[in-house]
Design a protein around this motif. Structure first.
Motif, PDB file in Angstrom:
ATOM      1  N   SER A   1       0.869  -1.185   0.000  1.00 55.28           N
ATOM      2  CA  SER A   1       0.000   0.000   0.000  1.00 55.28           C
ATOM      3  C   SER A   1       0.897   1.223   0.000  1.00 55.28           C
ATOM      4  N   MET A   2       0.334   2.336  -0.425  1.00 53.31           N
ATOM      5  CA  MET A   2       1.143   3.556  -0.472  1.00 53.31           C
ATOM      6  C   MET A   2       0.267   4.789  -0.607  1.00 53.31           C
ATOM      7  N   PRO A   3       0.802   5.941  -0.156  1.00 49.41           N
ATOM      8  CA  PRO A   3       0.112   7.192  -0.437  1.00 49.41           C
ATOM      9  C   PRO A   3       0.268   7.498  -1.922  1.00 49.41           C
ATOM     10  N   LEU A   4      -0.712   8.185  -2.475  1.00 49.39           N
ATOM     11  CA  LEU A   4      -0.708   8.428  -3.916  1.00 49.39           C
ATOM     12  C   LEU A   4      -0.771   9.906  -4.263  1.00 49.39           C
ATOM     13  N   ASP A   5      -1.392  10.711  -3.403  1.00 44.35           N
ATOM     14  CA  ASP A   5      -1.575  12.126  -3.705  1.00 44.35           C
ATOM     15  C   ASP A   5      -1.857  12.864  -2.408  1.00 44.35           C
ATOM     16  N   PHE A   6      -1.706  14.195  -2.436  1.00 47.02           N
ATOM     17  CA  PHE A   6      -1.913  15.012  -1.248  1.00 47.02           C
ATOM     18  C   PHE A   6      -3.286  15.675  -1.177  1.00 47.02           C
ATOM     19  N   ASP A   7      -3.741  16.249  -2.289  1.00 43.23           N
ATOM     20  CA  ASP A   7      -4.944  17.076  -2.244  1.00 43.23           C
ATOM     21  C   ASP A   7      -5.813  16.847  -3.469  1.00 43.23           C
ATOM     22  N   PRO A   8      -6.877  16.085  -3.350  1.00 40.36           N
ATOM     23  CA  PRO A   8      -7.274  15.384  -2.141  1.00 40.36           C
ATOM     24  C   PRO A   8      -6.366  14.170  -1.911  1.00 40.36           C
ATOM     25  N   PRO A   9      -6.224  13.755  -0.656  1.00 37.91           N
ATOM     26  CA  PRO A   9      -5.341  12.619  -0.384  1.00 37.91           C
ATOM     27  C   PRO A   9      -5.896  11.329  -0.977  1.00 37.91           C
ATOM     28  N   LYS A  10      -5.002  10.566  -1.590  1.00 44.82           N
ATOM     29  CA  LYS A  10      -5.372   9.297  -2.207  1.00 44.82           C
ATOM     30  C   LYS A  10      -4.355   8.239  -1.795  1.00 44.82           C
ATOM     31  N   VAL A  11      -4.798   6.984  -1.815  1.00 40.90           N
ATOM     32  CA  VAL A  11      -3.940   5.851  -1.501  1.00 40.90           C
ATOM     33  C   VAL A  11      -4.131   4.770  -2.554  1.00 40.90           C
ATOM     34  N   ALA A  12      -3.181   3.844  -2.589  1.00 43.54           N
ATOM     35  CA  ALA A  12      -3.277   2.667  -3.447  1.00 43.54           C
ATOM     36  C   ALA A  12      -2.987   1.446  -2.587  1.00 43.54           C
ATOM     37  N   VAL A  13      -3.692   0.350  -2.872  1.00 42.68           N
ATOM     38  CA  VAL A  13      -3.465  -0.904  -2.154  1.00 42.68           C
ATOM     39  C   VAL A  13      -3.760  -2.063  -3.104  1.00 42.68           C
ATOM     40  N   VAL A  14      -2.963  -3.117  -2.983  1.00 46.16           N
ATOM     41  CA  VAL A  14      -3.160  -4.309  -3.811  1.00 46.16           C
ATOM     42  C   VAL A  14      -4.079  -5.268  -3.069  1.00 46.16           C
ATOM     43  N   LEU A  15      -5.173  -5.671  -3.746  1.00 44.84           N
ATOM     44  CA  LEU A  15      -6.134  -6.631  -3.195  1.00 44.84           C
ATOM     45  C   LEU A  15      -6.310  -7.748  -4.222  1.00 44.84           C
ATOM     46  N   ASP A  16      -5.785  -8.904  -3.929  1.00 43.53           N
ATOM     47  CA  ASP A  16      -5.829 -10.036  -4.849  1.00 43.53           C
ATOM     48  C   ASP A  16      -7.267 -10.435  -5.169  1.00 43.53           C
ATOM     49  N   LYS A  17      -7.461 -10.937  -6.381  1.00 42.25           N
ATOM     50  CA  LYS A  17      -8.788 -11.352  -6.847  1.00 42.25           C
ATOM     51  C   LYS A  17      -9.431 -12.411  -5.959  1.00 42.25           C
ATOM     52  N   SER A  18      -8.630 -13.191  -5.271  1.00 42.39           N
ATOM     53  CA  SER A  18      -9.169 -14.289  -4.478  1.00 42.39           C
ATOM     54  C   SER A  18      -9.677 -13.871  -3.094  1.00 42.39           C
ATOM     55  N   THR A  19      -9.485 -12.614  -2.715  1.00 49.39           N
ATOM     56  CA  THR A  19      -9.809 -12.223  -1.340  1.00 49.39           C
ATOM     57  C   THR A  19     -11.271 -11.808  -1.169  1.00 49.39           C
ATOM     58  N   PHE A  20     -11.805 -12.188  -0.038  1.00 46.04           N
ATOM     59  CA  PHE A  20     -13.165 -11.805   0.333  1.00 46.04           C
ATOM     60  C   PHE A  20     -13.247 -10.299   0.585  1.00 46.04           C
TER      61      PHE A  20
END
Length: 190
Positions: free
Chosen positions: A38-57
């Motif tokens: 996961s990581m921060p992506l932007d400041f204004d507006p604040p955004k994040v990114a995260v990896v969620l595998d296809k197999s996860t509930f």
């Protein structure tokens, strides 16, 4: 004890690369999973990114609800964090309870925050179906952020010997984590 973070500084809650617990809820079900990517992506507006595998509930709940929470666990939650990343919640009545975790109500989204963590970012999904499908990458706009003021204040982390149990986790592999170490302050450039 709880500090509501200025959204312009929300990226600092993830800037040091901690493992996160991703939680989501939809249709009377909730779930939590660990994510090292996961990581921060932007400041204004604040955004994040995260990896969620296809197999996860958790991913299915995020896609259905359009929201999620990134909770930043600490050393005191190492065993529960490893369990949350190792066990599927699809066939459990309550993965939170199974992993020894408790949920808290957030300020802006229905997804639960994870109690005992040191920071929380409540996010609304920024739908990017192609990116989600091709790369398992989910983007979110941070709509509320908070942190434990024993270790996050004045816009930055403050870890010391008195707060060892609150140091954040950084997953290496196979249940092994590093926790954030002592601060090393660089000198000002000339």
């Amino acid at each position: 004890m709880l500090f509501r973070s200025d959204l312009s500084r929300a990226s600092r809650l993830l800037n040091h690369g901690p493992t996160v617990l991703v939680s989501a809820a939809h249709g009377g079900r909730r779930n939590v999973m660990a994510a090292a990517w996961s990581m921060p992506l932007d400041f204004d507006p604040p955004k994040v990114a995260v990896v969620l595998d296809k197999s996860t509930f958790t991913r299915r709940l995020v896609e259905a609800s359009g929201e999620f929470v990134l909770s930043v666990p600490c050393r005191a939650l190492a065993d529960a964090t490893y369990a949350a990343g190792s066990v599927s919640g699809a066939h459990l009545d309550d993965k939170f309870a199974h992993c020894g975790l408790a949920g808290l109500a957030g300020d802006a989204v229905a997804a639960p925050l994870v109690e005992g963590c040191v920071a929380w970012l409540e996010c609304r999904l920024l739908p990017e179906p192609h990116v989600q499908q091709a790369y398992d990458l989910f983007l979110g706009q941070v709509v509320a952020a908070s942190a434990d003021d024993r270790v996050f204040r004045q816009g930055r982390w403050h870890f010391g010997p008195e707060t060892d149990a609150l140091r954040t986790l950084h997953h290496v592999a196979g249940g092994a984590f590093y926790s954030v170490a002592d601060l090393l302050q660089a000198k000002e450039p000339q």
